[in-house]
Write an enzyme that holds these catalytic residues in place. Sequence first.
Site: not given
Length: 271
Positions: A101, A223, A251
């Site tokens: 991320s 996602d 995610h």
Amino acid sequence: MTAKIAKIAKRNHVHLMGNPDASETLMLVHGLGTDQTVWHKITPFFLKHFKIVLLDHLGSGHSDTSQFQQHRYLDLNQYASDLVEVCEAYRLENIHIVGHSAGAMISALATLQAPARFKRLVMIAASPRYLQDEGYHGGLSEQDVSRIYSELMRNPATALPALLTEAAIYPEDPGLHAYFSASLQQVNRDHVLTVLCAILQSDHRETIRRITIPTLIIQSRKDYFVPMEVALYLHHHIPGSTLTVIRSKGHFPQLSAPGEIVAALQSFFTA
């Protein structure tokens, strides 16, 4: 351990594990809402062949929040500089850096700040820009971002957990939900708006073009935060990169589909 190294180690709650005699290093970099424990299903597969470095970004996990200066952490580059300082303090080289991320973009920035130290880059659920733009499908509109800020300011105790739990799309696994809930309790509420601003207002679309080391992009097939178009954008704009789309949804695939992540990493590291 010198005072400077001790300060860096405390700042980022640095944890070393794996094979201390290994010639290569695996650095694992978490994103918002988690800490270094998010990698607990991944590390056992690499203990034999790598020195492994885990850390918490300032404001997350067990980091030393007394060292947090808001004006310095309004940009992801400072988090990247922290990573580089860890590498320098521990004299790490031949580093395979894996970021998730926001941690993926922080990792990419670190490789540009100290290119001689890094051998490979892996970006999991990564985005160079979360906001929509003309000709660019980032996933979040200005209205989405305003809503996130408003909800966080109104009720910080529940807004972030609700947002990230929605993004997780976990299968029915009480263990995963319990881990995630506990991890979110470690997020420093006083700093979370600064961290979110650094992430959601960032635009590194030009930056990624400068990445030259071998790069693997790992993308879940669905996602909440990072649409497939973003993964394709990264693949098209990072020279020579490889894109691997895994079957997992959500995610946080290192939690929901660790086997797929490990397989992708092992294939990339031995290529």
